[in-house]
Each structure stands twice: as structure tokens, then as C-alpha cells.
Write a protein that holds these residues in place. Sequence first.
Motif, PDB file in Angstrom:
ATOM      1  N   ALA A  97      55.466 -19.504  71.676  1.00 44.56           N
ATOM      2  CA  ALA A  97      56.861 -19.207  72.019  1.00 44.56           C
ATOM      3  C   ALA A  97      57.630 -18.594  70.853  1.00 44.56           C
ATOM      4  O   ALA A  97      58.824 -18.335  70.966  1.00 44.56           O
ATOM      5  CB  ALA A  97      57.555 -20.487  72.478  1.00 44.56           C
ATOM      6  N   GLU A  98      56.952 -18.361  69.738  1.00 48.14           N
ATOM      7  CA  GLU A  98      57.609 -17.844  68.529  1.00 48.14           C
ATOM      8  C   GLU A  98      57.219 -16.394  68.263  1.00 48.14           C
ATOM      9  O   GLU A  98      56.217 -15.897  68.772  1.00 48.14           O
ATOM     10  CB  GLU A  98      57.213 -18.694  67.317  1.00 48.14           C
ATOM     11  CG  GLU A  98      57.620 -20.138  67.425  1.00 48.14           C
ATOM     12  CD  GLU A  98      57.123 -20.987  66.272  1.00 48.14           C
ATOM     13  OE1 GLU A  98      57.702 -22.064  66.072  1.00 48.14           O
ATOM     14  OE2 GLU A  98      56.154 -20.603  65.582  1.00 48.14           O
ATOM     15  N   THR A  99      58.017 -15.762  67.419  1.00 46.66           N
ATOM     16  CA  THR A  99      57.704 -14.444  66.871  1.00 46.66           C
ATOM     17  C   THR A  99      57.571 -14.627  65.363  1.00 46.66           C
ATOM     18  O   THR A  99      58.394 -15.318  64.755  1.00 46.66           O
ATOM     19  CB  THR A  99      58.827 -13.431  67.172  1.00 46.66           C
ATOM     20  OG1 THR A  99      59.023 -13.371  68.587  1.00 46.66           O
ATOM     21  CG2 THR A  99      58.477 -12.049  66.634  1.00 46.66           C
ATOM     22  N   HIS A 100      56.535 -14.032  64.786  1.00 49.79           N
ATOM     23  CA  HIS A 100      56.288 -14.150  63.340  1.00 49.79           C
ATOM     24  C   HIS A 100      56.188 -12.761  62.720  1.00 49.79           C
ATOM     25  O   HIS A 100      55.762 -11.809  63.366  1.00 49.79           O
ATOM     26  CB  HIS A 100      54.962 -14.870  63.067  1.00 49.79           C
ATOM     27  CG  HIS A 100      54.914 -16.277  63.539  1.00 49.79           C
ATOM     28  ND1 HIS A 100      53.763 -17.015  63.530  1.00 49.79           N
ATOM     29  CD2 HIS A 100      55.867 -17.104  64.040  1.00 49.79           C
ATOM     30  CE1 HIS A 100      53.986 -18.232  63.995  1.00 49.79           C
ATOM     31  NE2 HIS A 100      55.267 -18.303  64.317  1.00 49.79           N
ATOM     32  N   ILE A 125      59.898 -16.747  60.995  1.00 52.33           N
ATOM     33  CA  ILE A 125      59.591 -17.351  62.278  1.00 52.33           C
ATOM     34  C   ILE A 125      60.864 -17.397  63.115  1.00 52.33           C
ATOM     35  O   ILE A 125      61.885 -17.924  62.664  1.00 52.33           O
ATOM     36  CB  ILE A 125      59.057 -18.794  62.086  1.00 52.33           C
ATOM     37  CG1 ILE A 125      57.848 -18.778  61.158  1.00 52.33           C
ATOM     38  CG2 ILE A 125      58.741 -19.448  63.431  1.00 52.33           C
ATOM     39  CD1 ILE A 125      57.683 -20.044  60.354  1.00 52.33           C
ATOM     40  N   SER A 126      60.791 -16.844  64.320  1.00 51.79           N
ATOM     41  CA  SER A 126      61.934 -16.897  65.239  1.00 51.79           C
ATOM     42  C   SER A 126      61.508 -17.564  66.536  1.00 51.79           C
ATOM     43  O   SER A 126      60.457 -17.254  67.085  1.00 51.79           O
ATOM     44  CB  SER A 126      62.463 -15.493  65.538  1.00 51.79           C
ATOM     45  OG  SER A 126      63.544 -15.570  66.462  1.00 51.79           O
ATOM     46  N   TRP A 133      66.133 -16.573  62.236  1.00 55.48           N
ATOM     47  CA  TRP A 133      64.816 -16.701  61.612  1.00 55.48           C
ATOM     48  C   TRP A 133      64.823 -17.866  60.631  1.00 55.48           C
ATOM     49  O   TRP A 133      65.823 -18.120  59.964  1.00 55.48           O
ATOM     50  CB  TRP A 133      64.464 -15.404  60.861  1.00 55.48           C
ATOM     51  CG  TRP A 133      64.305 -14.244  61.792  1.00 55.48           C
ATOM     52  CD1 TRP A 133      65.298 -13.426  62.265  1.00 55.48           C
ATOM     53  CD2 TRP A 133      63.099 -13.792  62.381  1.00 55.48           C
ATOM     54  NE1 TRP A 133      64.766 -12.492  63.114  1.00 55.48           N
ATOM     55  CE2 TRP A 133      63.407 -12.690  63.200  1.00 55.48           C
ATOM     56  CE3 TRP A 133      61.761 -14.206  62.289  1.00 55.48           C
ATOM     57  CZ2 TRP A 133      62.455 -11.991  63.936  1.00 55.48           C
ATOM     58  CZ3 TRP A 133      60.801 -13.514  63.006  1.00 55.48           C
ATOM     59  CH2 TRP A 133      61.143 -12.425  63.821  1.00 55.48           C
ATOM     60  N   SER A 134      63.699 -18.545  60.560  1.00 60.86           N
ATOM     61  CA  SER A 134      63.470 -19.531  59.508  1.00 60.86           C
ATOM     62  C   SER A 134      62.256 -19.040  58.732  1.00 60.86           C
ATOM     63  O   SER A 134      61.535 -18.150  59.186  1.00 60.86           O
ATOM     64  CB  SER A 134      63.255 -20.932  60.093  1.00 60.86           C
ATOM     65  OG  SER A 134      62.164 -20.955  60.988  1.00 60.86           O
TER      66      SER A 134
END
Length: 168
Positions: A97-100, A125-126, A133-134
Amino acid sequence: MKKIIIYLFAIAILPLNVLAQDTATVKQQANILAQAMIAGDYATIINHTYPKAVQMAGGKQKMVSIVNKGMAQMKTQGVIFESATVGSPGKFYKAGAETHCLVPENLTIKLPNAHIISHSYLLAISKDGGKTWSFLDLNNSTSDKIKQLIPDFNPALQIPKSTTERIL
């Protein structure tokens, strides 16, 4: 006919504009993190750190305490973070479920007898489609280590080795 061509052109460039916006957002938020490092604003750093990493460290308060203690110890040894810059984010990868993506980071560190320039990467990471983003500092991390923290990590995202150069 002219309207159809304009419409098709707009559809064709839309993904490029969205990607450019996502890239700008990642870089802007990574830059906040980098500048907080130089300013010694460890609360901001932790607020931009991947939440699961913060949780594994015992929560925000505990992590702030750990980082403050470590940075104070480094300062007494004459280690000073002088500058931090981030480069352009790389390719975006879906990971569950994330975008990297990777964001290059250069840190200039002053030691008592030299300067070191560290070239490493932040894993951005979003969880919300690129709005926020983190980050995780990947200083010589491997995909296997990252998978312990992020089980859905996409193995297509290759993590380059960090490098350092010493300047006298």
C-alpha cells in the motif's frame, strides 16, 4: 478535431506533471529532514522518520531522548554536522500500500582533524499516494534489513552502497 488533439495532448502529459509534482514533494520534505539534522532539531527528524522505526525505538519521546544523547556524545568528541543536501529522487516503486523511492543525501561532517563527506540514501515512503513522506536513512542497509522493517519492500528497488570521502 482541434479540441480532440488538445485533449489527447493533455492526457498524455498529465502523468509527467503528476510525477514532477511527486518528485518535488519528496525532495522538499527530504530537505526539511536534512536541514533539521544540521539545526539539531531532532523532534522534526523523528516526525519525518518512518513511523514503524519510531515505534520500534520505543516511541517518539524515547527516540528523541536516544538521538539527543547520541548527538551530544558526538559533539563532545568534536563531531559537527556542517551541511546536508538532498538530490533528486529516483524512480517510484509500489510496495504493498506504500510508494517508495530513494533520495540521495550528502552530509558534510567536521571531525577534530578532518572533514568527511558521506554520500548515502534516504528511503522515502508514502502511504497516501505521495502527499506526505517519511524517511529512513539507509546508511549501508541492505534489502534484507529493510524487509524486517517493511515486509512489502519491493526488491526491484536496489539500494546502492553508501560512500565516504575524507578531506583533510
